[in-house]
Design a protein around this motif. Structure first.
Motif, PDB file in Angstrom:
ATOM      1  N   SER A   1       0.838  -1.189   0.000  1.00 51.07           N
ATOM      2  CA  SER A   1       0.000   0.000   0.000  1.00 51.07           C
ATOM      3  C   SER A   1       0.877   1.244   0.000  1.00 51.07           C
ATOM      4  O   SER A   1       1.162   1.835   1.029  1.00 51.07           O
ATOM      5  CB  SER A   1      -0.896  -0.014   1.245  1.00 51.07           C
ATOM      6  OG  SER A   1      -1.740   1.092   1.273  1.00 51.07           O
ATOM      7  N   ARG A   2       1.344   1.643  -1.198  1.00 50.66           N
ATOM      8  CA  ARG A   2       2.287   2.741  -1.316  1.00 50.66           C
ATOM      9  C   ARG A   2       1.962   3.607  -2.515  1.00 50.66           C
ATOM     10  O   ARG A   2       1.669   3.109  -3.598  1.00 50.66           O
ATOM     11  CB  ARG A   2       3.721   2.223  -1.478  1.00 50.66           C
ATOM     12  CG  ARG A   2       4.243   1.546  -0.210  1.00 50.66           C
ATOM     13  CD  ARG A   2       4.435   2.570   0.902  1.00 50.66           C
ATOM     14  NE  ARG A   2       4.764   1.929   2.145  1.00 50.66           N
ATOM     15  CZ  ARG A   2       3.839   1.590   3.031  1.00 50.66           C
ATOM     16  NH1 ARG A   2       2.572   1.810   2.793  1.00 50.66           N
ATOM     17  NH2 ARG A   2       4.194   1.024   4.161  1.00 50.66           N
ATOM     18  N   TRP A   3       2.021   4.917  -2.324  1.00 50.25           N
ATOM     19  CA  TRP A   3       1.896   5.845  -3.427  1.00 50.25           C
ATOM     20  C   TRP A   3       3.294   6.221  -3.912  1.00 50.25           C
ATOM     21  O   TRP A   3       4.281   6.015  -3.197  1.00 50.25           O
ATOM     22  CB  TRP A   3       1.123   7.096  -2.993  1.00 50.25           C
ATOM     23  CG  TRP A   3      -0.288   6.784  -2.644  1.00 50.25           C
ATOM     24  CD1 TRP A   3      -0.778   6.511  -1.414  1.00 50.25           C
ATOM     25  CD2 TRP A   3      -1.389   6.683  -3.534  1.00 50.25           C
ATOM     26  NE1 TRP A   3      -2.115   6.244  -1.468  1.00 50.25           N
ATOM     27  CE2 TRP A   3      -2.517   6.352  -2.773  1.00 50.25           C
ATOM     28  CE3 TRP A   3      -1.531   6.842  -4.922  1.00 50.25           C
ATOM     29  CZ2 TRP A   3      -3.775   6.183  -3.326  1.00 50.25           C
ATOM     30  CZ3 TRP A   3      -2.791   6.679  -5.467  1.00 50.25           C
ATOM     31  CH2 TRP A   3      -3.889   6.353  -4.683  1.00 50.25           C
TER      32      TRP A   3
ATOM     33  N   HIS B   1      -7.819  -7.114   9.517  1.00 49.89           N
ATOM     34  CA  HIS B   1      -7.179  -5.808   9.617  1.00 49.89           C
ATOM     35  C   HIS B   1      -7.739  -4.922   8.517  1.00 49.89           C
ATOM     36  O   HIS B   1      -7.772  -5.316   7.349  1.00 49.89           O
ATOM     37  CB  HIS B   1      -5.661  -5.935   9.476  1.00 49.89           C
ATOM     38  CG  HIS B   1      -5.001  -6.604  10.632  1.00 49.89           C
ATOM     39  ND1 HIS B   1      -4.223  -5.926  11.540  1.00 49.89           N
ATOM     40  CD2 HIS B   1      -5.015  -7.895  11.035  1.00 49.89           C
ATOM     41  CE1 HIS B   1      -3.784  -6.767  12.455  1.00 49.89           C
ATOM     42  NE2 HIS B   1      -4.247  -7.972  12.169  1.00 49.89           N
ATOM     43  N   LEU B   2      -8.178  -3.730   8.882  1.00 55.39           N
ATOM     44  CA  LEU B   2      -8.794  -2.804   7.937  1.00 55.39           C
ATOM     45  C   LEU B   2      -8.109  -1.450   8.041  1.00 55.39           C
ATOM     46  O   LEU B   2      -7.957  -0.906   9.140  1.00 55.39           O
ATOM     47  CB  LEU B   2     -10.287  -2.655   8.234  1.00 55.39           C
ATOM     48  CG  LEU B   2     -11.073  -1.681   7.363  1.00 55.39           C
ATOM     49  CD1 LEU B   2     -11.154  -2.192   5.933  1.00 55.39           C
ATOM     50  CD2 LEU B   2     -12.482  -1.470   7.932  1.00 55.39           C
ATOM     51  N   ALA B   3      -7.696  -0.911   6.895  1.00 56.95           N
ATOM     52  CA  ALA B   3      -7.077   0.410   6.849  1.00 56.95           C
ATOM     53  C   ALA B   3      -7.982   1.368   6.079  1.00 56.95           C
ATOM     54  O   ALA B   3      -8.571   0.998   5.065  1.00 56.95           O
ATOM     55  CB  ALA B   3      -5.710   0.336   6.186  1.00 56.95           C
TER      56      ALA B   3
ATOM     57  N   LEU C   1      -8.470  -4.077   2.975  1.00 57.86           N
ATOM     58  CA  LEU C   1      -8.316  -5.224   3.856  1.00 57.86           C
ATOM     59  C   LEU C   1      -6.853  -5.644   3.814  1.00 57.86           C
ATOM     60  O   LEU C   1      -6.254  -5.757   2.740  1.00 57.86           O
ATOM     61  CB  LEU C   1      -9.214  -6.371   3.408  1.00 57.86           C
ATOM     62  CG  LEU C   1     -10.717  -6.121   3.546  1.00 57.86           C
ATOM     63  CD1 LEU C   1     -11.506  -7.304   2.969  1.00 57.86           C
ATOM     64  CD2 LEU C   1     -11.098  -5.909   5.004  1.00 57.86           C
ATOM     65  N   LEU C   2      -6.278  -5.875   4.994  1.00 57.75           N
ATOM     66  CA  LEU C   2      -4.845  -6.131   5.098  1.00 57.75           C
ATOM     67  C   LEU C   2      -4.561  -7.484   5.723  1.00 57.75           C
ATOM     68  O   LEU C   2      -5.388  -8.022   6.472  1.00 57.75           O
ATOM     69  CB  LEU C   2      -4.170  -5.051   5.964  1.00 57.75           C
ATOM     70  CG  LEU C   2      -4.469  -3.592   5.650  1.00 57.75           C
ATOM     71  CD1 LEU C   2      -3.844  -2.714   6.713  1.00 57.75           C
ATOM     72  CD2 LEU C   2      -3.953  -3.227   4.271  1.00 57.75           C
ATOM     73  N   THR C   3      -3.375  -7.997   5.447  1.00 60.38           N
ATOM     74  CA  THR C   3      -2.868  -9.125   6.212  1.00 60.38           C
ATOM     75  C   THR C   3      -2.349  -8.586   7.553  1.00 60.38           C
ATOM     76  O   THR C   3      -2.247  -7.376   7.761  1.00 60.38           O
ATOM     77  CB  THR C   3      -1.715  -9.820   5.475  1.00 60.38           C
ATOM     78  OG1 THR C   3      -0.614  -8.903   5.382  1.00 60.38           O
ATOM     79  CG2 THR C   3      -2.139 -10.235   4.070  1.00 60.38           C
ATOM     80  N   ALA C   4      -2.010  -9.487   8.463  1.00 61.54           N
ATOM     81  CA  ALA C   4      -1.482  -9.054   9.761  1.00 61.54           C
ATOM     82  C   ALA C   4      -0.176  -8.286   9.596  1.00 61.54           C
ATOM     83  O   ALA C   4       0.187  -7.466  10.444  1.00 61.54           O
ATOM     84  CB  ALA C   4      -1.268 -10.271  10.660  1.00 61.54           C
ATOM     85  N   GLU C   5       0.539  -8.515   8.475  1.00 61.62           N
ATOM     86  CA  GLU C   5       1.800  -7.817   8.227  1.00 61.62           C
ATOM     87  C   GLU C   5       1.583  -6.472   7.533  1.00 61.62           C
ATOM     88  O   GLU C   5       2.535  -5.749   7.244  1.00 61.62           O
ATOM     89  CB  GLU C   5       2.728  -8.684   7.368  1.00 61.62           C
ATOM     90  CG  GLU C   5       3.219  -9.955   8.056  1.00 61.62           C
ATOM     91  CD  GLU C   5       2.130 -11.008   8.136  1.00 61.62           C
ATOM     92  OE1 GLU C   5       1.240 -11.013   7.255  1.00 61.62           O
ATOM     93  OE2 GLU C   5       2.158 -11.821   9.078  1.00 61.62           O
TER      94      GLU C   5
ATOM     95  N   THR D   1      -4.956  -6.947   0.697  1.00 64.61           N
ATOM     96  CA  THR D   1      -5.490  -8.077  -0.051  1.00 64.61           C
ATOM     97  C   THR D   1      -6.704  -7.677  -0.871  1.00 64.61           C
ATOM     98  O   THR D   1      -7.099  -8.391  -1.783  1.00 64.61           O
ATOM     99  CB  THR D   1      -5.885  -9.226   0.895  1.00 64.61           C
ATOM    100  OG1 THR D   1      -6.891  -8.764   1.810  1.00 64.61           O
ATOM    101  CG2 THR D   1      -4.673  -9.716   1.676  1.00 64.61           C
ATOM    102  N   ARG D   2      -7.304  -6.554  -0.553  1.00 66.41           N
ATOM    103  CA  ARG D   2      -8.455  -6.057  -1.305  1.00 66.41           C
ATOM    104  C   ARG D   2      -8.612  -4.575  -1.031  1.00 66.41           C
ATOM    105  O   ARG D   2      -8.453  -4.125   0.103  1.00 66.41           O
ATOM    106  CB  ARG D   2      -9.734  -6.795  -0.894  1.00 66.41           C
ATOM    107  CG  ARG D   2     -10.991  -6.269  -1.597  1.00 66.41           C
ATOM    108  CD  ARG D   2     -12.254  -6.890  -1.044  1.00 66.41           C
ATOM    109  NE  ARG D   2     -13.423  -6.213  -1.546  1.00 66.41           N
ATOM    110  CZ  ARG D   2     -14.640  -6.300  -0.997  1.00 66.41           C
ATOM    111  NH1 ARG D   2     -14.820  -7.050   0.068  1.00 66.41           N
ATOM    112  NH2 ARG D   2     -15.656  -5.645  -1.502  1.00 66.41           N
ATOM    113  N   ASP D   3      -8.909  -3.797  -2.077  1.00 72.85           N
ATOM    114  CA  ASP D   3      -9.129  -2.363  -1.946  1.00 72.85           C
ATOM    115  C   ASP D   3     -10.553  -2.029  -2.366  1.00 72.85           C
ATOM    116  O   ASP D   3     -11.036  -2.523  -3.381  1.00 72.85           O
ATOM    117  CB  ASP D   3      -8.155  -1.567  -2.812  1.00 72.85           C
ATOM    118  CG  ASP D   3      -6.711  -1.815  -2.433  1.00 72.85           C
ATOM    119  OD1 ASP D   3      -5.956  -2.263  -3.309  1.00 72.85           O
ATOM    120  OD2 ASP D   3      -6.356  -1.580  -1.268  1.00 72.85           O
ATOM    121  N   ILE D   4     -11.221  -1.190  -1.573  1.00 78.08           N
ATOM    122  CA  ILE D   4     -12.525  -0.656  -1.931  1.00 78.08           C
ATOM    123  C   ILE D   4     -12.301   0.819  -2.229  1.00 78.08           C
ATOM    124  O   ILE D   4     -12.015   1.611  -1.332  1.00 78.08           O
ATOM    125  CB  ILE D   4     -13.571  -0.843  -0.818  1.00 78.08           C
ATOM    126  CG1 ILE D   4     -13.768  -2.339  -0.514  1.00 78.08           C
ATOM    127  CG2 ILE D   4     -14.906  -0.243  -1.226  1.00 78.08           C
ATOM    128  CD1 ILE D   4     -12.906  -2.881   0.571  1.00 78.08           C
TER     129      ILE D   4
END
Length: 287
Positions: free
Chosen positions: A58-60, A148-150, A119-123, A127-130
């Protein structure tokens, strides 16, 4: 494409999505020397993130890499917060939550502004972007375990205000009329609908004309709504939401579904009954 401090390639892929609520994205391989990506798309949000090998990061383009804990646009630390819905949370920049459930559940989130949810892994790997996550009653299906949700603001805008988070039990929807349950004002019942093949189905609620029915696709998008829903649907996973308005009185509600099971290809029931009667008579007479 950039490079890490140790001189190793920073990314070799980029994932692009232009569809709000998309569960996947177009992933493009990039040459080692980098290059320019041109995307032609219509009105609406465009979301792109860098991908490290087979692991999405997850990087710009101008973001700082720090094991998924630093926000790309603001550089703020994303502290992981364990939450237990229902809860109202203050927003001040990007947020990252940890939610644990023991049974399949539906997470509802009310946000004050447009945002991107991942939705993120524990690390910390997405895994999925809305892409366009906005408004009241945004939904995510949570399977048993820890999720995990960011959240971050769309178009680099900071998240401010508050988020209301609720959790509902996800029930299986079966053919016919389901078990009754009491609904409080503003509350909802959630049902999982799985179609192996495309077909026309009917779903809704029995017991109260005040209950609102909404059918959502796997990405959470409402595909049909009303007191009773009859819709031709492709194969896939869906959510049925039965919600009682906040200004209504508490009532008992039963889910109703027709067409979930494909029609029988065997003989009609009256033919089967006739055959059974003939077989029974044959057994008595010995013929």
């Amino acid at each position: 494409v950039g490079a890490t401090g140790d001189g190793q390639p920073f990314v070799d892929r980029v994932a692009v999505s232009t569809e709000a609520g998309a569960s996947g994205a177009l992933v493009l391989d990039l040459p080692p020397a980098g290059g320019r990506l041109l995307v032609s798309h219509g009105a609406g949000p465009l979301f792109a993130r860098r991908v490290m090998g087979d692991q999405p990061r997850s990087r710009w383009p101008d973001g700082t890499v720090k094991d998924g804990t630093v926000h790309e646009e603001t550089g703020q630390d994303e502290t992981v917060q364990t939450i237990e819905p229902p809860v109202v949370l203050a927003l001040d920049g990007p947020a990252r939550w940890r939610i644990a459930v023991e049974a399949p559940s539906v997470l509802e989130i009310d946000l004050p502004q447009r945002s991107i949810a991942s939705l993120l892994t524990a690390e910390g790997q997405p895994t999925r972007d809305i892409v366009d996550f906005v408004g009241r009653g945004q939904t995510l299906v949570l399977e048993p375990g820890t999720t995990h949700l960011a959240l971050r603001g769309l178009a680099s805008s900071p998240l401010v205000g508050s988020a209301t988070v609720r959790l509902g039990t996800l029930e299986a929807l079966t053919e016919g009329i389901g078990a009754p349950a009491l609904l409080a004002p503003g509350a909802a019942r959630w049902f999982r609908v799985r179609l192996d093949t495309a077909r026309r189905i009917g779903v809704g609620a029995a017991g109260s004309d005040a209950v609102e029915s909404r059918l959502r696709d796997a990405a959470g998008k409402v595909v049909a709504s009303g007191l009773a829903i009859f819709e031709e649907l492709p194969a896939g996973n869906y959510l049925l939401e039965l919600r009682l308005p906040a200004d209504a009185a508490a009532t008992t509600v039963q889910p109703v579904a027709v067409g979930l099971e494909p029609p029988s290809t065997g003989p009609p029931a009256d033919v089967i009954d006739s055959f059974r009667r003939l077989a029974s008579a044959d057994g008595v007479t010995g013929r």
